[in-house]
Design a protein around this motif. Structure first.
Motif, PDB file in Angstrom:
ATOM      1  N   GLU A   1      -1.302   4.849  -3.959  1.00 31.88           N
ATOM      2  CA  GLU A   1      -1.093   3.472  -4.394  1.00 31.88           C
ATOM      3  C   GLU A   1      -1.493   3.290  -5.853  1.00 31.88           C
ATOM      4  O   GLU A   1      -0.793   2.627  -6.633  1.00 31.88           O
ATOM      5  N   GLY A   2      -2.629   3.874  -6.247  1.00 32.94           N
ATOM      6  CA  GLY A   2      -3.064   3.766  -7.634  1.00 32.94           C
ATOM      7  C   GLY A   2      -2.073   4.398  -8.589  1.00 32.94           C
ATOM      8  O   GLY A   2      -1.712   3.816  -9.625  1.00 32.94           O
TER       9      GLY A   2
ATOM     10  N   GLN B   1     -11.014  -2.124  -3.706  1.00 30.59           N
ATOM     11  CA  GLN B   1     -10.224  -3.070  -2.925  1.00 30.59           C
ATOM     12  C   GLN B   1     -11.057  -3.680  -1.795  1.00 30.59           C
ATOM     13  O   GLN B   1     -11.701  -2.971  -1.034  1.00 30.59           O
TER      14      GLN B   1
ATOM     15  N   LEU C   1      -9.292   3.551  -6.064  1.00 32.13           N
ATOM     16  CA  LEU C   1      -8.103   3.122  -5.332  1.00 32.13           C
ATOM     17  C   LEU C   1      -7.591   4.239  -4.447  1.00 32.13           C
ATOM     18  O   LEU C   1      -7.858   5.426  -4.704  1.00 32.13           O
TER      19      LEU C   1
ATOM     20  N   ALA D   1      -4.218  -3.658  -5.819  1.00 30.33           N
ATOM     21  CA  ALA D   1      -4.464  -2.537  -6.733  1.00 30.33           C
ATOM     22  C   ALA D   1      -4.209  -2.930  -8.176  1.00 30.33           C
ATOM     23  O   ALA D   1      -5.008  -2.605  -9.070  1.00 30.33           O
TER      24      ALA D   1
ATOM     25  N   SER E   1       0.881  -1.175   0.000  1.00 33.33           N
ATOM     26  CA  SER E   1       0.000   0.000   0.000  1.00 33.33           C
ATOM     27  C   SER E   1       0.917   1.223   0.000  1.00 33.33           C
ATOM     28  O   SER E   1       1.171   1.835   1.035  1.00 33.33           O
TER      29      SER E   1
END
Length: 257
Positions: free
Chosen positions: A190-191, A146, A186, A169, A37
């Motif tokens: 992280e995305g 998620q 997301l 992801a 993450s």
């Protein structure tokens, strides 16, 4: 298992008098999710959340045993008092059944947060999925999200069909690439990191503005732990706030890549 997940040793004299005087456990057993993450949790090196908790550990002079688990299992073991707490977690009223957040009245005390993060909506370039800050349009094929994350309930409350079959992801973004969903929601950092790291996604997927949600994230402590160590629990959350605002931690955030 990466050795930095194991018990973190502490050798320091820089601890407040109150931390010495409060009853405290010999060790605090915490769990985290076992997936990346970015930049908070990473499998191959300490993310910013781990770096923060190392600093908290030093301030309090108490050992922390941090173990990665599947996210839903992590929440369950804290709920049943098998672990003393978990991080990182956003506040939802129903999550108060799992454990304790730092609170002011019936609201989470955001001054004791670990950090702030956001969720964003991602679509394939050239498609007409839209988000204006109030309404998501043209997402009849559903939105990937998620598993176990708070954004799932937010999307469902908007009347959106949600595919939350996976936590990862990259897997959610690949559903978007092959047309299984109209968009994905997301955590923003992280995305963005996932897209940047995958050549088959770069140039094909774009993030919409504004964010779907912006939320503070906390260290949750289990109900048995807070009952047994009520004063020390407050010191733990105080230490999180102190570390978050410390020059040492802010330098780590600025330099993190």
């Amino acid at each position: 298992m990466p050795n930095w997940f194991c018990r973190l040793s502490v050798i320091t004299l820089l601890t407040t008098c109150s931390a010495f005087s409060a009853d405290k456990p010999p060790i605090i057993k915490l769990c985290i999710e076992d997936e990346d993450s970015y930049p908070w949790l990473l499998k191959n090196r300490p993310g910013l959340s781990i770096i923060m908790m190392q600093m908290v550990e030093k301030r309090l002079e108490v050992k922390m045993d941090i173990q990665p688990l599947p996210w839903k299992r992590c929440m369950e073991v804290v709920k049943h008092g098998i672990f003393d707490g978990l991080f990182k977690i956003s506040f939802k009223a129903d999550r108060m059944e799992l454990g304790n957040f730092p609170m002011i009245g019936d609201k989470p005390d955001i001054s004791k947060r670990m950090f702030d993060d956001s969720y964003s909506l991602y679509r394939l370039k050239g498609t007409n999925v839209d988000w204006d800050g109030k309404v998501i349009r043209n997402a009849e094929a559903g939105i990937g999200a998620q598993a176990g994350f708070s954004i799932v309930d937010q999307l469902k409350a908007m009347g959106i069909t949600v595919d939350d079959g996976t936590r990862i992801a990259d897997d959610n973004l690949r559903k978007l690439l092959v047309g299984r969903v109209a968009a994905v929601a997301l955590q923003t950092q992280e995305g963005d990191a996932s897209i940047a790291a995958n050549a088959d996604m770069r140039g094909k997927i774009e993030r919409l503005s504004p964010p779907l949600a912006e939320k503070p994230y906390f260290l949750m402590l289990s109900k048995p732990f807070v009952t047994k160590y009520s004063e020390f629990s407050k010191l733990v959350w105080d230490a999180v706030a102190e570390v978050r605002e410390s020059p040492e931690y802010k330098k780590q955030v600025q330099q993190f890549k």
